[in-house]
Scaffold this motif. Structure first.
Motif, PDB file in Angstrom:
ATOM      1  N   ILE A 198       0.691  -1.169  -0.069  1.00  0.00           N
ATOM      2  CA  ILE A 198      -0.123  -0.142  -0.052  1.00  0.00           C
ATOM      3  C   ILE A 198       0.820   1.360   0.111  1.00  0.00           C
ATOM      4  N   ILE A 199       1.854   1.358   0.781  1.00  0.00           N
ATOM      5  CA  ILE A 199       2.591   2.623   1.206  1.00  0.00           C
ATOM      6  C   ILE A 199       4.341   1.724   1.011  1.00  0.00           C
ATOM      7  N   THR A 200       4.918   2.208   0.444  1.00  0.00           N
ATOM      8  CA  THR A 200       6.423   1.573   0.318  1.00  0.00           C
ATOM      9  C   THR A 200       7.231   2.747   0.079  1.00  0.00           C
ATOM     10  N   ASN A 201       8.610   2.450   0.140  1.00  0.00           N
ATOM     11  CA  ASN A 201       9.588   3.195  -0.533  1.00  0.00           C
ATOM     12  C   ASN A 201       9.589   4.797   0.550  1.00  0.00           C
ATOM     13  N   LYS A 202       9.532   4.555   1.597  1.00  0.00           N
ATOM     14  CA  LYS A 202       9.674   5.593   2.556  1.00  0.00           C
ATOM     15  C   LYS A 202       8.547   6.774   2.314  1.00  0.00           C
ATOM     16  N   GLY A 203       7.105   6.311   2.198  1.00  0.00           N
ATOM     17  CA  GLY A 203       6.116   7.276   2.279  1.00  0.00           C
ATOM     18  C   GLY A 203       5.495   7.282   0.901  1.00  0.00           C
ATOM     19  N   CYS A 204       5.776   6.771   0.227  1.00  0.00           N
ATOM     20  CA  CYS A 204       4.914   6.775  -1.294  1.00  0.00           C
ATOM     21  C   CYS A 204       3.925   5.697  -1.275  1.00  0.00           C
ATOM     22  N   LEU A 205       2.677   6.280  -1.443  1.00  0.00           N
ATOM     23  CA  LEU A 205       1.459   5.678  -1.692  1.00  0.00           C
ATOM     24  C   LEU A 205       1.144   4.920  -3.143  1.00  0.00           C
ATOM     25  N   VAL A 206       2.033   3.738  -3.184  1.00  0.00           N
ATOM     26  CA  VAL A 206       1.921   2.986  -4.459  1.00  0.00           C
ATOM     27  C   VAL A 206       0.768   2.880  -4.883  1.00  0.00           C
ATOM     28  N   ASP A 207      -0.202   2.398  -4.052  1.00  0.00           N
ATOM     29  CA  ASP A 207      -1.452   1.875  -4.540  1.00  0.00           C
ATOM     30  C   ASP A 207      -2.358   2.962  -5.117  1.00  0.00           C
ATOM     31  N   LEU A 253      11.943  17.111   6.795  1.00  0.00           N
ATOM     32  CA  LEU A 253      11.303  16.550   5.361  1.00  0.00           C
ATOM     33  C   LEU A 253      12.491  16.220   4.582  1.00  0.00           C
ATOM     34  N   ASP A 254      12.521  15.095   3.851  1.00  0.00           N
ATOM     35  CA  ASP A 254      13.311  14.773   2.867  1.00  0.00           C
ATOM     36  C   ASP A 254      12.855  13.572   1.920  1.00  0.00           C
ATOM     37  N   ASN A 255      13.666  12.953   1.029  1.00  0.00           N
ATOM     38  CA  ASN A 255      13.138  11.786   0.371  1.00  0.00           C
ATOM     39  C   ASN A 255      12.878  10.690   1.008  1.00  0.00           C
ATOM     40  N   PRO A 274       2.956  20.883  -2.026  1.00  0.00           N
ATOM     41  CA  PRO A 274       3.300  20.379  -3.459  1.00  0.00           C
ATOM     42  C   PRO A 274       4.288  21.156  -4.261  1.00  0.00           C
ATOM     43  N   ALA A 275       4.768  22.327  -3.601  1.00  0.00           N
ATOM     44  CA  ALA A 275       5.824  23.102  -4.367  1.00  0.00           C
ATOM     45  C   ALA A 275       7.123  22.039  -4.342  1.00  0.00           C
ATOM     46  N   TYR A 276       7.160  21.139  -3.196  1.00  0.00           N
ATOM     47  CA  TYR A 276       8.376  20.515  -3.144  1.00  0.00           C
ATOM     48  C   TYR A 276       8.235  18.990  -3.439  1.00  0.00           C
ATOM     49  N   SER A 277       7.397  18.841  -4.598  1.00  0.00           N
ATOM     50  CA  SER A 277       6.794  17.373  -4.983  1.00  0.00           C
ATOM     51  C   SER A 277       8.003  16.573  -5.568  1.00  0.00           C
ATOM     52  N   ASN A 278       9.256  17.177  -5.709  1.00  0.00           N
ATOM     53  CA  ASN A 278      10.501  16.776  -6.216  1.00  0.00           C
ATOM     54  C   ASN A 278      11.086  15.645  -5.263  1.00  0.00           C
ATOM     55  N   LEU A 279      10.725  15.835  -3.933  1.00  0.00           N
ATOM     56  CA  LEU A 279      11.052  15.011  -3.068  1.00  0.00           C
ATOM     57  C   LEU A 279      10.453  13.502  -3.277  1.00  0.00           C
ATOM     58  N   CYS A 280       9.299  13.370  -4.122  1.00  0.00           N
ATOM     59  CA  CYS A 280       8.549  12.341  -4.397  1.00  0.00           C
ATOM     60  C   CYS A 280       9.132  11.635  -5.706  1.00  0.00           C
ATOM     61  N   ARG A 290      18.299   6.206   5.588  1.00  0.00           N
ATOM     62  CA  ARG A 290      19.284   6.709   6.238  1.00  0.00           C
ATOM     63  C   ARG A 290      19.013   6.310   7.948  1.00  0.00           C
ATOM     64  N   LYS A 291      19.924   6.112   8.607  1.00  0.00           N
ATOM     65  CA  LYS A 291      19.625   5.640  10.038  1.00  0.00           C
ATOM     66  C   LYS A 291      18.731   6.431  10.786  1.00  0.00           C
TER      67      LYS A 291
END
Length: 318
Positions: A198-207, A253-255, A274-280, A290-291
């Protein structure tokens, strides 16, 4: 009729429902609260006080009064064990050039949890987890996220409203994120478990790339609302949703710490700005980890694992 026990606020034991602090009197009643703030600073403007997002009910030269329902003013609701807790913040919003310092004071009303607050069958889908002065929760909600779900059964293609939250108590402000969520047919994940991502890759709602699932706009930084479109995985069987909840520094916040969903014909969008959607951008590849640094050691954030369920997805054609 719900039977409330009028417990003292922020104190272990009080017979009366009225609590008095240095500058504030709090009267917790079934379904509503009255807050009276006595302002000792002559230069303060009483009209600048807010309870959550509510304006004062009445003001005088020295007193500010709020008499409001718990359904208003963005009160936060939490159930832990046998307690039903409503929390908010009383704020004084001073202008940048003012010599009057801002005020933030917690408003907390604690009651004995009514047995009919929601049916007992929903106990399995309301889970809380404590870590120091942080309390995490995840639950199924009704369609407009205003209260607990009335059913744990969802027709295929309908939306499953999910709310995750962290109760900050006296902690510094933190942003809640869902780092990972998968669906499974078991309450515990095993190496051989079949999973639906459903959500993977550190916060991506892949669904959201293959459905209408989406993150709803935030009403509170410490909450996340997810509208999850009911899927075919484990159709007709019990489903458990396993998630990692992250309480994180909102300026960190970061990627690898983000909330992204896919918007048709636009691409990946960052929920909180949304202005920083490049983090996605990494959602279609790999968002490097990262740790984790712990809140308890004064760093940026902490992760909690939570399980929501069981719930059932039904075939509308059967």
């Amino acid at each position: 009729m719900m039977a409330f026990s009028w417990q003292g606020v922020l104190l272990l034991s009080l017979v009366a429902a009225v609590s008095v602090y240095a500058d504030m009197k709090l009267d917790c009643r079934p379904g509503f609260v009255t807050v009276v703030w006595t302002e000792s600073r002559s230069q303060a403007d009483p009209s600048l006080f807010r309870l959550g997002n509510c304006f004062p009910t009445s003001i005088t030269a020295r007193e500010v009064v709020f008499s409001v329902d718990f359904n208003d003013c963005n009160f936060r609701t939490m159930v832990t064990g046998n307690q039903l807790i409503y929390t908010n913040d009383l704020l004084y919003i001073s202008s940048p050039d003012s010599s009057v310092l801002p005020v933030i004071h917690p408003v907390v009303c604690t009651y004995e949890r009514p047995k009919d607050w929601y049916p007992l069958i929903y106990d399995p889908v309301f889970n809380t987890y404590g870590e120091g002065d942080l309390v995490f929760a995840i639950r199924l909600m009704n369609d407009d996220f205003s209260g607990p779900a009335k059913s744990t059964s969802f027709p295929l293609g309908s939306f499953i409203p999910i709310m995750a939250s962290v109760e900050l108590m006296n902690h510094q402000p933190l942003l809640l994120l869902l780092e990972e969520c998968v669906a499974a047919a078991t309450p515990e994940l095993q190496p051989e478990s079949n999973l639906y991502p459903i959500i993977t890759n550190k916060g991506c709602l892949v669904d959201s790339k293959i459905s209408r699932s989406k993150f709803e706009p935030r009403e509170n930084p410490s909450e996340m609302h997810l509208s999850l479109q009911a899927f075919r995985f484990a159709l007709g069987k019990e489903v458990f949703i396993h998630c990692k909840l992250v309480a994180w520094d909102p300026i960190g916040l970061d990627n690898t710490k983000k909330a992204c969903h896919y918007v048709k014909d636009q691409g990946w969008e960052l929920l909180d700005n949304p202005a920083y959607s490049n983090l996605c951008d990494c959602c279609d590849s790999s968002c490097k980890s990262r740790k984790m640094r712990s809140v308890l050691s004064g760093k940026l954030g902490i992760v909690h694992k939570a399980v929501l369920g069981p719930l059932t997805i039904t075939d509308v054609n059967s």
